[in-house]
Design an enzyme around this catalytic site. Structure first.
Site, PDB file in Angstrom:
ATOM      1  N   GLY A  15       8.520  -2.552 -10.979  1.00  0.00           N
ATOM      2  CA  GLY A  15       8.325  -3.748 -10.149  1.00  0.00           C
ATOM      3  C   GLY A  15       8.904  -3.574  -8.759  1.00  0.00           C
ATOM      4  O   GLY A  15       9.595  -4.464  -8.254  1.00  0.00           O
ATOM      5  N   ARG A  18       7.902  -5.333  -4.302  1.00  0.00           N
ATOM      6  CA  ARG A  18       8.394  -6.500  -3.551  1.00  0.00           C
ATOM      7  C   ARG A  18       9.862  -6.744  -3.866  1.00  0.00           C
ATOM      8  O   ARG A  18      10.402  -6.185  -4.826  1.00  0.00           O
ATOM      9  CB  ARG A  18       7.631  -7.770  -3.965  1.00  0.00           C
ATOM     10  CG  ARG A  18       6.162  -7.704  -3.772  1.00  0.00           C
ATOM     11  CD  ARG A  18       5.508  -9.038  -4.085  1.00  0.00           C
ATOM     12  NE  ARG A  18       5.252  -9.258  -5.499  1.00  0.00           N
ATOM     13  CZ  ARG A  18       5.718 -10.295  -6.197  1.00  0.00           C
ATOM     14  NH1 ARG A  18       6.472 -11.206  -5.611  1.00  0.00           N
ATOM     15  NH2 ARG A  18       5.423 -10.429  -7.469  1.00  0.00           N
ATOM     16  N   ASN A  93      13.654  -3.142 -13.168  1.00  0.00           N
ATOM     17  CA  ASN A  93      13.741  -4.298 -12.272  1.00  0.00           C
ATOM     18  C   ASN A  93      12.632  -5.321 -12.491  1.00  0.00           C
ATOM     19  O   ASN A  93      12.814  -6.506 -12.194  1.00  0.00           O
ATOM     20  CB  ASN A  93      13.693  -3.790 -10.813  1.00  0.00           C
ATOM     21  CG  ASN A  93      13.438  -4.906  -9.829  1.00  0.00           C
ATOM     22  OD1 ASN A  93      14.361  -5.618  -9.436  1.00  0.00           O
ATOM     23  ND2 ASN A  93      12.185  -5.089  -9.421  1.00  0.00           N
ATOM     24  N   SER A 145      20.628 -11.267 -14.941  1.00  0.00           N
ATOM     25  CA  SER A 145      20.775 -12.399 -14.014  1.00  0.00           C
ATOM     26  C   SER A 145      22.031 -13.169 -14.414  1.00  0.00           C
ATOM     27  O   SER A 145      22.425 -13.141 -15.589  1.00  0.00           O
ATOM     28  CB  SER A 145      19.566 -13.334 -14.152  1.00  0.00           C
ATOM     29  OG  SER A 145      19.852 -14.600 -13.584  1.00  0.00           O
ATOM     30  N   TYR A 158      13.907 -17.566 -19.620  1.00  0.00           N
ATOM     31  CA  TYR A 158      14.449 -16.557 -18.689  1.00  0.00           C
ATOM     32  C   TYR A 158      15.900 -16.220 -19.043  1.00  0.00           C
ATOM     33  O   TYR A 158      16.291 -15.047 -19.092  1.00  0.00           O
ATOM     34  CB  TYR A 158      14.334 -17.108 -17.272  1.00  0.00           C
ATOM     35  CG  TYR A 158      14.730 -16.168 -16.163  1.00  0.00           C
ATOM     36  CD1 TYR A 158      13.850 -15.172 -15.722  1.00  0.00           C
ATOM     37  CD2 TYR A 158      15.962 -16.284 -15.528  1.00  0.00           C
ATOM     38  CE1 TYR A 158      14.203 -14.319 -14.686  1.00  0.00           C
ATOM     39  CE2 TYR A 158      16.319 -15.433 -14.493  1.00  0.00           C
ATOM     40  CZ  TYR A 158      15.431 -14.456 -14.071  1.00  0.00           C
ATOM     41  OH  TYR A 158      15.794 -13.616 -13.042  1.00  0.00           O
ATOM     42  N   ALA A 160      17.406 -16.573 -21.918  1.00  0.00           N
ATOM     43  CA  ALA A 160      17.455 -15.857 -23.203  1.00  0.00           C
ATOM     44  C   ALA A 160      17.080 -14.394 -23.004  1.00  0.00           C
ATOM     45  O   ALA A 160      17.729 -13.487 -23.549  1.00  0.00           O
ATOM     46  CB  ALA A 160      16.511 -16.519 -24.206  1.00  0.00           C
ATOM     47  N   ILE A 191      19.129 -14.704  -5.044  1.00  0.00           N
ATOM     48  CA  ILE A 191      18.713 -13.718  -4.048  1.00  0.00           C
ATOM     49  C   ILE A 191      17.398 -14.188  -3.418  1.00  0.00           C
ATOM     50  O   ILE A 191      16.486 -14.623  -4.131  1.00  0.00           O
ATOM     51  CB  ILE A 191      18.502 -12.324  -4.702  1.00  0.00           C
ATOM     52  CG1 ILE A 191      19.705 -11.944  -5.598  1.00  0.00           C
ATOM     53  CG2 ILE A 191      18.212 -11.264  -3.650  1.00  0.00           C
ATOM     54  CD1 ILE A 191      21.024 -11.801  -4.896  1.00  0.00           C
TER      55      ILE A 191
END
Ligand code: NAP
Length: 251
Positions: A15, A18, A93, A145, A158, A160, A191
């Site tokens: 990923g 971007r 990522n 995260s 997200y 979990a 971010i």
């Protein structure tokens, strides 16, 4: 020569067209690694990342694969090994968020977030380990995260998945430490990327008030930590979950 010299290393960043992935790809390439810029749909952006790396004197190529697709991911790693003869660094990522309250969350939004952020990451890790364990060296950095620690309203899927990334990273690190392979998780705070753009527009001031450093993070803030973990300066660091969040999680 700095201790962060990655000359001769082959890196895959998933990923990487971007946001945070693109910044990581550029930092690893600037330190001398040859970087495979993986993308799912953003071909033009991936080619632009490769062009920027090459313009700065680095080496990179873009390879398409959806990391939630088992066959495509296996083909990606086979291709990398065939083209480059090895793999030294993997940065998992690639990630997606599909926010919504748990009580009304659709199965497909739960599944997609788990498929990309956790199952895909697990498969990439496994494919890389086959090679790294044999040659008894390698580094894997997994993007989690701070939501893995704090939860987050509307982010049950997200959070979990990202908590799973921390647990997987620790377990994998224990299994491969004696084979010279290190696995760590990085936990970014807020971010500024496409992923957070809508939240920033709707509730930017509120979020900012909760960041002790007084500013949003940049992709490069995260890339600096990933570069360090990939370097020999971090040779004795494995199985860790490191936050990069301007102090958000310290409150
Ligand atoms: P972003 O700007 O939305 O970019 C996500 C990247 O992941 C894109 O390049 C996208 O590729 C790629 N991707 C998505 N699904 C993929 C798949 N199935 N296969 C391959 N690539 C896929 O996100 P970001 O903010 O840079 O986030 C990068 C990572 O950091 C994610 O894991 C995210 O969860 C994590 N993170 C971000 C923040 C933040 O505040 N931004 C905070 C904590 C953690 P295409 O464009 O080609 O589809």
């Amino acid at each position: 020569m700095t201790r962060e010299d990655l000359a001769g290393k082959i890196a895959v960043v998933t990923g990487a067209a971007r946001g945070i992935g693109a910044a990581i790809a550029q930092r690893l390439a600037a330190a001398g690694a040859t970087v495979v810029v993986n993308y799912r749909g953003s071909e033009e952006a991936a080619l632009a990342v490769v062009a920027a790396i090459e313009a700065a004197g680095g080496k990179a190529e873009a390879l398409q694969a959806d990391v939630s697709d088992a066959a495509a991911t296996e083909a990606l790693f086979k291709d990398v090994l065939a083209r480059h003869g090895g793999l030294d660094l993997l940065v998992n990522n690639a990630g997606v968020a599909k926010d919504g309250l748990l009580v009304t969350m659709r199965d497909r939004d739960w599944q997609r977030v788990l498929d990309v952020n956790l199952t895909g990451l697990q498969r990439c890790t496994r494919l890389a380990l086959h090679h790294m364990m044999q040659k008894r060296s390698g580094v894997i950095v997994n993007l989690s995260s701070i939501q893995a620690l704090r939860g987050g309203r509307g982010q049950a899927n997200y959070a979990a998945a990202k908590a799973g990334v921390v647990a997987l990273s620790r377990a994998a690190a224990l299994e491969v430490a004696d084979r010279g392979v290190r696995v760590n998780a990085v936990l970014p705070g807020f971010i500024e990327t496409d992923m957070t753009a809508m939240i920033q527009r709707r509730a930017g001031d509120e979020v900012l008030a909760r960041i002790p450093a007084g500013r949003f993070g940049t992709p490069d803030d995260v890339a600096g930590l990933v570069l360090f973990l990939c370097s020999d300066d971090a040779a004795y660091i494995t199985g860790q979950a490191l936050t990069v969040d301007g102090g958000m999680s310290a409150q």
